[in-house]
Design a protein around this motif. Structure first.
Motif, short mmCIF file in Angstrom:
data_model
loop_
_atom_site.label_atom_id
_atom_site.label_comp_id
_atom_site.label_asym_id
_atom_site.label_seq_id
_atom_site.Cartn_x
_atom_site.Cartn_y
_atom_site.Cartn_z
N ALA A 1 7.47 -8.68 35.73
CA ALA A 1 7.70 -7.26 35.46
C ALA A 1 7.59 -6.46 36.75
O ALA A 1 6.73 -5.59 36.91
CB ALA A 1 6.70 -6.76 34.42
N ALA A 2 8.49 -6.75 37.68
CA ALA A 2 8.43 -6.16 39.01
C ALA A 2 9.14 -4.81 39.06
O ALA A 2 10.06 -4.54 38.28
CB ALA A 2 9.08 -7.10 40.03
N ASN A 3 8.70 -3.97 39.98
CA ASN A 3 9.36 -2.70 40.22
C ASN A 3 10.77 -2.95 40.74
O ASN A 3 10.95 -3.74 41.67
CB ASN A 3 8.53 -1.89 41.23
N PRO A 4 11.80 -2.28 40.19
CA PRO A 4 13.18 -2.54 40.62
C PRO A 4 13.46 -2.16 42.07
O PRO A 4 14.35 -2.73 42.69
CB PRO A 4 14.02 -1.71 39.66
N VAL A 5 12.69 -1.22 42.61
CA VAL A 5 12.85 -0.86 44.03
C VAL A 5 12.43 -2.03 44.91
O VAL A 5 13.12 -2.40 45.87
CB VAL A 5 12.03 0.40 44.37
N GLN A 6 11.29 -2.63 44.57
CA GLN A 6 10.81 -3.78 45.33
C GLN A 6 11.78 -4.96 45.21
O GLN A 6 12.06 -5.65 46.20
CB GLN A 6 9.42 -4.19 44.84
N THR A 7 12.28 -5.18 44.00
CA THR A 7 13.23 -6.29 43.81
C THR A 7 14.51 -6.03 44.58
O THR A 7 15.08 -6.95 45.17
CB THR A 7 13.55 -6.46 42.31
N GLY A 8 14.98 -4.78 44.58
CA GLY A 8 16.18 -4.44 45.33
C GLY A 8 16.01 -4.70 46.82
O GLY A 8 16.92 -5.22 47.49
N THR A 9 14.85 -4.33 47.35
CA THR A 9 14.56 -4.59 48.76
C THR A 9 14.59 -6.08 49.06
O THR A 9 15.12 -6.53 50.09
CB THR A 9 13.19 -4.00 49.14
#
Length: 354
Positions: free
Chosen positions: A78-86
């Motif tokens: 359940a990761a933050n999408p901003v972190q995953t995008g990076t």
């Protein structure tokens, strides 16, 4: 992170290339090919922040495998999408990616990946239309500039939450403007991240008036918390009697009541999307199409994922009632809107550091 100017000029150019019907049709696999490919892949790496509980993840995985006769191992972070995008940007150009399905990011998060061609439009209705008849309507809820590159999973719909132990229902303000009165000084919990969702008010009021609201809000000494969920928690525990919350967050919070504002309804569409670098692309496409159509009922039974487009749902009915009374929905309908919201958010952040 790309500059705003390059992001939007590139996205506009890409849209004209990738959304052509001929190009999409030429690349479209059959449903049978997708299903067989998913069976062979056997794994799925999901980085979706909402739903976020292990119980919801387990129930969704079980229902997905049973629906298609699969035995896919789903690893859900359940990761933050901003972190995953990076992470996806850093992986670009490498031999293989590490994430199959990403979410729940909004237009800002999705457009950053779209601009880099990490996301591309996909013919959801053509591939999955027979299995999920509602997929075309669901896919078309996404703003035109990103249509096909993402699917809607949740609408973060903002309003006011309150603690009924601390305030009577009839005394709760009906607009953000009412919260600016001196009687609410130091008694309102708000997301410290650029006073989210105040940037959406610029769609109706313009940037200058929205910044005046931001200054008035700060002058009234709100209880600033790290996120809307944290602001809602502050209401729940009695740190503030009222505050800015979202329909889905208030619904998951004990002792918090919620209503939409009577004049404006800030609504942030949140998406899931499959990057081009997905290590298990067939399982990823099948999962995304199923979760946003049939699977949404499974998810809702565990952890509500309200969407304004789901007719007859509590959120849809609540919005319809407010709109009937004259309220205006404030949402991003294009990447130009996203650009404007980013600009206002940045200006509010600057104002908060003075």
């Amino acid at each position: 992170m790309a500059t705003v100017r390059s992001l939007f000029t590139t996205a506009a150019a890409m849209a004209s290339v990738f959304l052509s019907a001929g190009a999409v049709q030429a690349q479209a696999p059959s449903y049978e090919q997708i299903l067989e490919g998913a069976r062979k892949e056997g794994r799925l790496f999901v980085a979706v922040s909402s739903p976020g509980t292990p119980q919801a993840h387990a129930a969704i995985a079980k229902a997905f495998n049973e629906r298609f006769g699969l035995n896919i191992t789903i690893e859900w972070n359940a990761a933050n999408p901003v972190q995953t995008g990076t992470k996806l940007i850093a992986e670009r150009g490498r031999a293989g990616g590490s994430v199959d399905v990403v979410g729940a990011g909004g237009a800002q998060e999705a457009s950053v990946l779209f601009e880099r061609q990490i996301l591309k439009p996909y013919p959801w209705a053509e591939v999955f239309g027979k299995q999920f008849p509602q997929i075309e309507e669901v896919a078309n809820r996404v703003m035109k500039d990103l249509r096909g590159a993402a699917l809607p999973i949740l609408d973060a719909t903002y309003g006011i939450g309150w603690n009924p132990k601390l305030i009577k229902d009839e005394d709760v303000p009906n607009t953000w403007a009412e919260l600016l009165k001196s009687e609410w000084r130091g008694r309102v919990a708000i997301n410290a991240f650029s006073l989210n969702p105040l940037d959406y008010y610029s769609f109706a009021l313009g940037k200058d008036e929205t910044l005046k609201m931001a200054k008035a809000t700060l002058d009234n000494k709100p209880v600033l918390e790290r996120g809307t969920a944290a602001a809602t928690r502050a209401i729940s525990v009695g740190q503030a009697p009222v505050g800015l919350s979202a329909f889905h967050i208030a619904g998951r919070s004990e002792g918090v009541k919620f209503k939409l504002f009577s004049d404006f309804i800030p609504l942030n569409n949140l998406y899931i999307y499959v990057p081009e670098s997905a290590p298990n692309p067939n399982a990823a496409r099948l999962f995304a199409a199923w979760l946003t159509t049939e699977g949404i009922t499974v998810a809702n039974a565990q952890e509500p994922l309200p969407r304004a487009g789901d007719k007859g749902s509590p959120l849809a009915d609540m919005i319809a009632e407010r709109v009937k009374g004259g309220a205006k929905i404030l949402t991003e309908t294009s990447l130009e809107d996203t650009k404007q919201a980013l600009s206002v958010r940045s200006a509010i952040a600057d104002l908060m550091t003075r």
